[in-house]
Scaffold this active site. Structure first.
Site, PDB file in Angstrom:
ATOM      1  N   ASP A  78       0.806  -1.206  -0.045  1.00 54.06           N
ATOM      2  CA  ASP A  78      -0.220   0.013  -0.039  1.00 54.06           C
ATOM      3  C   ASP A  78       0.669   1.288   0.089  1.00 54.06           C
ATOM      4  O   ASP A  78       1.858   1.162  -0.468  1.00 54.06           O
ATOM      5  CB  ASP A  78      -1.106   0.030   1.132  1.00 54.06           C
ATOM      6  CG  ASP A  78      -2.082   0.539   1.277  1.00 54.06           C
ATOM      7  OD1 ASP A  78      -2.250   1.934   1.028  1.00 54.06           O
ATOM      8  OD2 ASP A  78      -3.326  -0.064   0.441  1.00 54.06           O
ATOM      9  N   ASP A  79       0.478   2.495   0.522  1.00 45.73           N
ATOM     10  CA  ASP A  79       1.195   3.664   0.856  1.00 45.73           C
ATOM     11  C   ASP A  79       2.493   3.480   1.086  1.00 45.73           C
ATOM     12  O   ASP A  79       2.906   2.374   2.007  1.00 45.73           O
ATOM     13  CB  ASP A  79       0.200   4.816   1.373  1.00 45.73           C
ATOM     14  CG  ASP A  79       0.543   6.125   0.690  1.00 45.73           C
ATOM     15  OD1 ASP A  79       1.623   6.314   0.055  1.00 45.73           O
ATOM     16  OD2 ASP A  79      -0.209   6.947   0.963  1.00 45.73           O
ATOM     17  N   LYS A 154      -3.488  -0.487  -7.218  1.00 45.89           N
ATOM     18  CA  LYS A 154      -4.380   0.315  -6.226  1.00 45.89           C
ATOM     19  C   LYS A 154      -4.160   1.483  -6.763  1.00 45.89           C
ATOM     20  O   LYS A 154      -3.134   2.079  -6.452  1.00 45.89           O
ATOM     21  CB  LYS A 154      -4.344  -0.292  -4.840  1.00 45.89           C
ATOM     22  CG  LYS A 154      -5.389   0.876  -3.961  1.00 45.89           C
ATOM     23  CD  LYS A 154      -5.200   0.326  -2.512  1.00 45.89           C
ATOM     24  CE  LYS A 154      -5.815   1.291  -1.756  1.00 45.89           C
ATOM     25  NZ  LYS A 154      -5.854   0.901  -0.212  1.00 45.89           N
ATOM     26  N   ASP A 156      -5.249   5.168  -5.983  1.00 42.61           N
ATOM     27  CA  ASP A 156      -6.318   6.115  -4.852  1.00 42.61           C
ATOM     28  C   ASP A 156      -6.468   7.450  -5.340  1.00 42.61           C
ATOM     29  O   ASP A 156      -5.894   7.732  -6.504  1.00 42.61           O
ATOM     30  CB  ASP A 156      -5.018   6.122  -3.633  1.00 42.61           C
ATOM     31  CG  ASP A 156      -5.977   6.254  -2.387  1.00 42.61           C
ATOM     32  OD1 ASP A 156      -7.175   6.478  -2.429  1.00 42.61           O
ATOM     33  OD2 ASP A 156      -5.563   5.951  -0.924  1.00 42.61           O
ATOM     34  N   SER A 188     -10.449   4.160  -6.422  1.00 39.64           N
ATOM     35  CA  SER A 188     -11.248   4.512  -5.649  1.00 39.64           C
ATOM     36  C   SER A 188     -11.703   5.945  -6.173  1.00 39.64           C
ATOM     37  O   SER A 188     -12.367   6.503  -5.459  1.00 39.64           O
ATOM     38  CB  SER A 188      -9.875   5.309  -4.483  1.00 39.64           C
ATOM     39  OG  SER A 188      -9.297   4.393  -3.965  1.00 39.64           O
ATOM     40  N   ARG A 213     -13.385   1.270  -4.567  1.00 39.03           N
ATOM     41  CA  ARG A 213     -14.099   1.506  -3.180  1.00 39.03           C
ATOM     42  C   ARG A 213     -15.218   2.567  -3.354  1.00 39.03           C
ATOM     43  O   ARG A 213     -15.140   3.430  -3.943  1.00 39.03           O
ATOM     44  CB  ARG A 213     -12.759   2.369  -2.406  1.00 39.03           C
ATOM     45  CG  ARG A 213     -11.848   1.388  -1.988  1.00 39.03           C
ATOM     46  CD  ARG A 213     -11.946   0.635  -0.477  1.00 39.03           C
ATOM     47  NE  ARG A 213     -12.439   1.489   0.331  1.00 39.03           N
ATOM     48  CZ  ARG A 213     -11.338   2.348   0.896  1.00 39.03           C
ATOM     49  NH1 ARG A 213     -10.296   2.149   0.802  1.00 39.03           N
ATOM     50  NH2 ARG A 213     -11.880   3.226   1.909  1.00 39.03           N
ATOM     51  N   ASP A 217     -12.573   4.490   5.013  1.00 40.15           N
ATOM     52  CA  ASP A 217     -11.492   3.410   5.290  1.00 40.15           C
ATOM     53  C   ASP A 217     -11.951   2.655   6.263  1.00 40.15           C
ATOM     54  O   ASP A 217     -12.389   3.167   7.308  1.00 40.15           O
ATOM     55  CB  ASP A 217     -10.152   4.098   5.548  1.00 40.15           C
ATOM     56  CG  ASP A 217      -9.498   4.914   4.361  1.00 40.15           C
ATOM     57  OD1 ASP A 217      -9.823   4.664   3.201  1.00 40.15           O
ATOM     58  OD2 ASP A 217      -8.302   5.359   4.499  1.00 40.15           O
TER      59      ASP A 217
HETATM   60  C1  GLA Z   1      -6.488   6.084   1.663  1.00 37.71           C
HETATM   61  C2  GLA Z   1      -7.107   4.727   1.235  1.00 37.71           C
HETATM   62  C3  GLA Z   1      -6.310   3.679   2.071  1.00 37.71           C
HETATM   63  C4  GLA Z   1      -4.872   3.613   2.101  1.00 37.71           C
HETATM   64  C5  GLA Z   1      -4.310   5.194   2.571  1.00 37.71           C
HETATM   65  C6  GLA Z   1      -2.655   5.316   2.251  1.00 37.71           C
HETATM   66  O1  GLA Z   1      -6.967   6.578   2.659  1.00 37.71           O
HETATM   67  O2  GLA Z   1      -8.357   4.823   1.108  1.00 37.71           O
HETATM   68  O3  GLA Z   1      -6.824   2.388   1.806  1.00 37.71           O
HETATM   69  O4  GLA Z   1      -4.402   3.214   0.747  1.00 37.71           O
HETATM   70  O5  GLA Z   1      -5.115   6.110   1.535  1.00 37.71           O
HETATM   71  O6  GLA Z   1      -2.577   6.315   2.430  1.00 37.71           O
END
Ligand code: GLA
Length: 413
Positions: A78-79, A154, A156, A188, A213, A217
């Site tokens: 992820d991030d 993914k 965002d 997203s 999404r 979150d």
């Molecule tokens: C957003 C996404 C999360 C995650 C964070 C990472 O909030 O919805 O799922 O990926 O960013 O910073």
């Protein structure tokens, strides 16, 4: 002539839609965010920081602990994997201290375990945690992901304009497709538009994304899981029809095995996510997960509800005084009669199990040849029951009873 039509069809698919042939059932795997967040402090917390080691270890455990053999296949970053700036050539750079071997080496490692590799980026100027986003570099980044042999992206939507997303998410999807490397595309797009008061164009979204999404979150709490369950129940008429093979709603990660959910609540999250045909992306420390939570995540019967080939997202069919019933049509189907997965959940907090008693007919199970009914957590087999049969279940506070009714074939009699 036929060849010509085929060619037009192919070009059409490449130019207009995603149809990358992926995610015929909801993706399953592991994703770092909910459990490991943006921990970049490898000096003080080497075992839990976002680093190549964390993903290697989780990949190993997916295989050795039996998760891969029940279907969990993606290992997704992820991030917080990036350097703060791109290279002089404009390319993305992984943090050189935390990913010293580079992303391609990590991707190779994960593939060598028989697994697939996912990565995170953001359509805007920055990722949500402030690392470089893809805007202005869309084509370069899509090519980079393909070079790294990425299987899942993914994307965002922080630091981006929600009105631009119809164009931007579509365009990036096309760049991914035109690399020739098939990559699951997780968007997203709708959630940021909904927050901005824009009605998302779900037919475009399901054409261009494999999953997306819609809502907040997930956090490590039962309250957060309940909010998501309510959102999906309250908005099901809008949301549920958009799901199907190749394109799924994503209610966010599984938090089973972390700090916030009791055993009952964890069973409820797994049951409802499978009714929703949700991606099953665990975000948990697989080194320390307790056996009872692991057992939930490895429940093959419930996984096969989630992964049912029909790909129909289930719905909340009853809600009254804290009791809810959720239902998902599944295979096999005979003579137009579906089989069903049913989740009875108890949102009450009055401390004692609640009895629910209902006929199969009231649940929509109307095949007069009956249904073979079994409990998917308790391994109780109820035999063949008929529409007029009243079933009684006892549901623990914040818990679930999950049943499957397999429709019987007229030809058997
Ligand atoms: C957003 C996404 C999360 C995650 C964070 C990472 O909030 O919805 O799922 O990926 O960013 O910073």
């Amino acid at each position: 002539m036929y060849r010509y039509i085929f060619l037009i069809g192919t070009l059409n698919a490449i130019c207009n839609g995603l149809e990358n042939g992926l995610a015929r059932t909801p993706p399953m795997g592991w994703l770092s965010w909910e459990r490991f967040r943006c921990n970049t402090d490898c000096a003080n917390d080497p075992d839990n920081c976002i680093s190549e080691r964390l993903f290697q270890i989780m990949a190993d455990l997916l295989v050795t602990e039996g998760y891969a053999s029940v279907g969990y296949e993606y290992v997704n970053i992820d991030d917080c994997w990036l350097e703060r700036h791109r290279g002089t050539d404009g390319k993305l750079l992984a943090d050189h201290k935390r990913f010293p071997s580079g992303i391609k080496a990590l991707s190779d490692y994960i593939h060598s375990r028989g697994l697939k590799f996912g990565i995170y980026e953001d359509y805007g100027n920055f990722t949500c945690a402030g690392y470089p986003g893809i805007i202005g570099y869309e084509e370069i980044d899509a090519l980079q992901f393909a070079e790294w042999d990425v299987d899942y992206v993914k994307l965002d939507g922080c630091y981006a304009l929600p009105y631009d997303m119809d164009r931007g998410y579509t365009q990036f999807g096309r760049f991914l497709n035109s690399t020739g490397k098939a990559m699951v595309y997780s968007c997203s797009w709708p959630v940021y538009q909904i927050y901005a008061g824009i009605q998302p164009n779900f037919s475009a979204i399901q054409t261009h994304c494999n999953l997306w999404r819609n809502f907040d979150d997930i956090q490590d709490s039962w309250a957060s899981v309940e909010n998501i369950i309510d959102y999906y129940g309250n908005n099901q008429d809008l949301i549920a029809p958009n799901a199907g093979p190749g394109h799924w709603n994503d209610p966010d990660m599984l938090i089973i095995g972390n700090f916030g959910l009791s055993y009952e609540q964890a069973k409820t999250q797994f049951a409802i996510w499978s009714i929703l045909a949700a991606p099953l992306l665990m975000s948990v420390d697989l080194r320390t997960i307790r056996p009872e939570f692991k057992e939930i995540l490895l429940n093959r019967k419930i996984i096969s509800v989630d992964q049912d080939p029909l790909g129909i997202q289930g719905r909340r069919i009853y809600k009254h005084k804290g009791i809810e019933i959720w239902s998902k049509p599944i295979s096999p189907v005979y003579q137009n009669f579906y089989s069903y997965a049913l989740a009875f959940i108890n949102r009450r907090t009055d401390g004692t199990p609640s009895d629910i008693s209902v006929t199969l007919r009231e649940l929509g199970l109307i095949n007069n040849y009956g249904y073979r009914v079994e409990d998917l957590y308790e391994n109780i087999n109820y035999g063949i029951l008929f529409p007029k049969t009243k079933i009684k279940v006892k549901v623990n506070p914040s818990g679930v009873v999950m049943l499957k009714g397999e429709t019987q074939n007229i030809n058997k009699f």
